[in-house]
Design an enzyme around this catalytic site. Structure first.
Site, short mmCIF file in Angstrom:
data_model
loop_
_atom_site.label_atom_id
_atom_site.label_comp_id
_atom_site.label_asym_id
_atom_site.label_seq_id
_atom_site.Cartn_x
_atom_site.Cartn_y
_atom_site.Cartn_z
CG HIS A 1 -5.61 -2.63 0.25
ND1 HIS A 1 -4.68 -2.51 -0.76
CD2 HIS A 1 -5.19 -1.77 1.22
CE1 HIS A 1 -3.76 -1.63 -0.42
NE2 HIS A 1 -4.04 -1.17 0.78
CB SER B 1 -0.96 -0.05 1.19
OG SER B 1 -2.00 0.90 1.07
CD GLU C 1 -5.16 -4.24 -3.82
OE1 GLU C 1 -5.32 -3.86 -2.65
OE2 GLU C 1 -4.13 -4.82 -4.22
#
Length: 508
Positions: free
Chosen positions: A424, A207, A334
């Protein structure tokens, strides 16, 4: 010199459950995980920094430093895992510390490969000390793992003309980035004492951590500090210009009750005003899970012309990171929060696309309606592709011209919470072997979940470790990105067509 430091490690192991290591920084006392045969050293201060000042390295520690507990986390409003009750240490501005996990077995002559983790959290939250990122499982397989804190939110990324004028090099807005560089310098100076090879360092992050990895690939001063890189669900264009940073910084200073040029006033603002309490309702949590508008958030690295001269993606295309092998990839779904709040009809889908990509709503509807039955589900995939998947794979396409590069896509879904899809960060507890940490534990509450995830966990760990060791994944059937193929990580790994070519044409 290196073998003397490694010898100090070996002589220091064997005092009950304590482990002592002699480093250039000083003598450290760590702890021992006897079952995993891994020693750990937590909360080691690598630098100190005043508010909106460049960090200064902590070169010497007095006496025996007890490194058995995490140090302070950097001030923040938290990340999704901590909002759900995940552990994070107490917070303080004196937060520039790190953790090290090392195998107990004697290192090879060249030293163990080193894997340096950059945590995510939108550049506004997180810590290396979250249980999710425990390095024990990876270290038990023959690598030295390092995780570190860096300054977050306004403390890490505020840009103001006054701060630029007082900086000796004329930089501003990159205090978190300078922390990252200082942590890597600590690794270069000290990691041999833990059996690690300072000439074989792999930087990996997820991320915002993945975005930071790509940003560091573009920083000339980082060039000799790491040798391989892995970008997980990141991207290479999430930076801001100084013009953007100054405009936001001046508005922010006014909101804080200080003139933008009054640095003394700004430095006296209490932390509770910089990071006020937040809404922790489920609705607020779901809203923040939506990654779609992260591009508009103000707290990011800046193109200051000192440390960062151009967008990292452009730097990769120009070969700034030539010769550094790279793995890039993301999860297939995600932004699952977008699926829960997406449009109810295809006309609404096209209208939403227009707000993000003017002039491409009709084309996007054609592409996504052909793939997905539900416009809400299609919107979640569109947001995944736009914000995280395609930007990450674009980094691989750029670097593939200059170094060995490999692409992947995670598609595993927990049978306990199938509604979340392959969301995610779903691969993180598998990569770190921390499935039983909270809140990851929720995904693995059934025997089926544990059984179906085992092959994926083994594959992820072995690929990342072998890449750190050799610059190539372990799977011989994982070809480079330029071949037109990627690795799909589902229940079992398998070759798939490069998803960049398949899914990302709309965003180029």
């Amino acid at each position: 010199m290196r073998w003397m430091l490694v010898l100090a490690v070996l002589l220091g192991i064997a005092h009950g459950h304590a482990v002592f290591v002699l480093t250039p920084q000083g003598r450290l006392q760590g702890g021992l995980n006897q079952k995993a045969q891994v020693a750990y050293f937590l909360g080691i201060p690598y630098a100190q920094a005043g508010r909106w000042k460049a960090p200064h390295p902590v070169l010497r520690l007095q006496g025996v430093f007890k490194a058995t507990q995490p140090g302070y986390a950097c001030p923040q409003r938290g990340v999704f895992t901590t909002r759900l009750g995940g552990y994070i240490p107490p917070q303080s501005e004196d937060c520039l510390n790190l953790g090290v996990w090392m195998p107990l077995a004697p290192p090879p002559p060249e030293g163990y490969p080193v894997m340096v983790w950059v945590h995510g959290g939108s550049y506004t939250g997180g810590s290396w000390a979250e249980p999710l990122y425990d390095g024990t499982a990876l270290a038990s397989q023959g690598v030295v793992v390092v995780g570190f804190n860096y300054r977050l939110g306004s403390l890490g990324w505020l840009a103001l003309p006054g701060l630029q004028r007082e900086d000796p090099r004329g930089s501003t807005g990159n205090y978190g980035l300078l922390d990252m560089l200082e942590a890597l310098r600590w690794v270069a100076r000290n990691i041999a004492a833990f059996g690690g090879n300072p000439d074989n360092v792999t930087l990996f992050g997820h991320s915002a951590g993945g975005m930071a990895v790509c940003t560091l690939l573009a920083v000339p001063e980082a060039r000799e500090l790491f040798h391989k890189a892995i970008i997980q669900s990141g991207g290479c264009e999430y930076v801001r210009t100084l013009q953007q940073g100054f405009a936001w910084g001046e508005r922010w200073a006014t909101q804080m009750g200080c003139p933008a040029g009054d640095l003394a006033c700004l430095r006296q603002i209490p932390l509770e005003r910089l990071f006020p309490p937040e809404d922790r309702s489920i609705g607020a949590l779901l809203q923040r899970v939506e990654a779609g508008e992260f591009a508009e958030e103000p707290w990011k690295p800046h193109l200051d012309g000192v440390w960062l001269h151009k967008t990292p993606l452009q730097a990769l295309r120009e070969g700034v990171a030539a010769g550094i092998p790279l793995i890039v990839g993301a999860a297939t779904q995600e932004t699952w929060g977008d699926r829960l709040s997406g449009p109810s009809d295809w006309a609404g889908f096209a209208r939403l696309v227009e707000t993000r990509l003017p002039g491409r709503g009709v084309r996007a509807r054609q592409l996504y309606q052909a793939r997905y039955a539900s416009p809400a589900e299609a919107w979640a995939y569109f947001q995944t592709d736009r914000t995280l998947l395609c930007p990450t794979l674009a980094a691989g396409a750029a670097q593939a011209e200059h170094a060995p590069t490999y692409s992947y896509l995670v598609g595993w879904v927990s049978p306990v919470l199938e509604v979340l899809g392959s969301f995610h960060g779903i691969e993180l507890p598998l990569l770190f072997g921390t499935e039983l940490s909270w809140p990851s534990l929720v995904l693995f509450l059934s025997a089926e979940a544990m059984d179906t995830s085992r092959p994926l966990a083994r594959a992820l760990q072995s690929q990342w470790i072998n890449f750190a060791r050799t610059g190539e994944p372990f799977l011989q059937g994982w070809p480079e990105t330029r071949s037109g193929y990627a690795m799909g990580f589902e229940a079992r790994p398998g070759l798939i067509p490069d998803p960049y070519r398949e899914r990302c044409g709309l965003f180029r």
